[in-house]
Design an enzyme around this catalytic site. Structure first.
Site, PDB file in Angstrom:
ATOM      1  N   TYR A 151       0.843  -1.207   0.000  1.00  0.00           N
ATOM      2  CA  TYR A 151       0.000   0.000   0.000  1.00  0.00           C
ATOM      3  C   TYR A 151       0.878   1.258   0.000  1.00  0.00           C
ATOM      4  CZ  TYR A 151      -4.503   2.339   0.688  1.00  0.00           C
ATOM      5  OH  TYR A 151      -5.629   3.111   0.532  1.00  0.00           O
TER       6      TYR A 151
ATOM      7  N   LYS B 299      -3.032   8.295   3.135  1.00  0.00           N
ATOM      8  CA  LYS B 299      -4.230   8.114   3.977  1.00  0.00           C
ATOM      9  C   LYS B 299      -3.976   8.651   5.384  1.00  0.00           C
ATOM     10  CE  LYS B 299      -7.074   6.279   0.961  1.00  0.00           C
ATOM     11  NZ  LYS B 299      -7.983   7.207   0.266  1.00  0.00           N
TER      12      LYS B 299
ATOM     13  N   LEU C  32     -11.678  -0.172  -9.302  1.00  0.00           N
ATOM     14  CA  LEU C  32     -10.601   0.237 -10.212  1.00  0.00           C
ATOM     15  C   LEU C  32      -9.355   0.656  -9.420  1.00  0.00           C
ATOM     16  CD1 LEU C  32     -10.716   0.425 -13.275  1.00  0.00           C
ATOM     17  CD2 LEU C  32     -11.217   2.878 -13.043  1.00  0.00           C
TER      18      LEU C  32
END
Ligand code: NAD
Length: 264
Positions: free
Chosen positions: A155, A162, A195
């Protein structure tokens, strides 16, 4: 009367019918909200327009959120079509695919800046333009992920974005709470095949882990995000701001579990 009857919602981030923003849009609609949509660019038009028609939206406008002039133009249209509104959903993120695999230390400057710009700064940009048009006690909602709290393999830069997004939610909550009692919250979704998610290397394994080890032992879907958004957008959450609401079958609460009971 629905929970959101009489409220108007501006939604960013529908790319197709798998998008979390689509799950949110249809749930807001089911609870009575009137919708306006904005999508990233003309290549998405043929997927987004039929969704907009189906949802019976008031408007559906293209806007690349990295383009300040385009944002200005969009909010001019929002003012014309909506006037004052009540709910803003920001469900937007992007990182170059090569930055979502391997070692985080290899992240290139360009990839870092692009990711932060699209995945974090765009929330600040839309909030700033929305502030004069949003009513007292209205609600801004963004989408975050556990990879901003703990390391999630691959990630990488999106996890760092984030973290910055979660922090941005808190800073905006203070600014907008003071000026107009506008609430700002994030929904931290468990993995959903979309997506954006397909860009993360090994996403299928991330998805299977939640089914095996989250307290509820099942994956979440876009309507679960929609339900949480209805709550955060409604007056039920009138004193909830600066929060990250996890919709992840409980995955984030578990530290270490499943080691058995025998002392060895
Ligand atoms: P998605 O690909 O359907 O949505 C991402 C959206 O961002 C797309 O509509 C895309 O067009 C938009 N976008 C990208 N660049 C943009 C730009 N310059 N201007 C305007 N829009 C732009 O995927 P999704 O999974 O529905 O992602 C929505 C949000 O949910 C993202 O913030 C994502 O990080 C977050 N999220 C996703 C998951 C997951 O597993 N899918 C989990 C937690 C959080």
């Amino acid at each position: 009367m629905g929970l959101l009857t009489g409220k108007k919602a501006l939604i960013f981030g529908i790319a197709n019918d798998k998008s979390i923003a689509y799950g949110i849009a249809r749930n807001l609609k089911q609870h009575g909200a009137e919708l306006g949509l904005s999508y990233a660019g003309s290549v998405l038009e043929k997927r987004v327009k039929p969704i907009a028609d189906d949802l019976g939206v008031k408007f559906c406008e293209e806007c690349d959120l990295t383009d300040d002039a385009a944002i200005e133009t969009l909010f001019g249209k929002v003012k014309k079509d909506f006037g004052q509104f009540d709910i803003l959903v920001h469900s937007v993120a992007f990182a170059p695919k090569e930055a979502l695999a391997g070692r985080y230390i290899e992240t290139a400057r360009d990839a870092f800046l692009t990711t932060m710009n699209i995945s974090v700064y765009t929330l600040i940009a839309v909030a700033k333009h929305a502030e004069p048009l949003m009513k007292e006690n209205s609600s801004i909602i963004t989408m975050t992920y556990y990879g901003g709290e703990k390391v999630v393999q691959n990630y990488n830069v999106m996890g760092v974005a984030k973290s910055a997004l979660d922090s941005t939610v808190r800073y905006l909550a203070v600014d907008l709470g003071a000026s107009k009692s506008i609430r700002v919250n994030a929904i931290s979704a468990g993995p959903v095949k979309t997506l954006a998610a397909s860009g993360v290397s090994g996403f299928r394994s991330i998805l299977s882990v939640i089914g095996e080890s989250a307290p509820l032992r099942r994956p979440i879907d876009i309507d679960d995000c929609g339900g949480a958004a209805v709550y955060l957008a409604s007056d039920l959450a009138k004193n909830v701001t600066g929060e990250v609401l996890h919709v992840d079958s409980g995955f984030n609460i578990v530290g270490l579990f499943g080691v058995g009971n025998k002392a060895e």
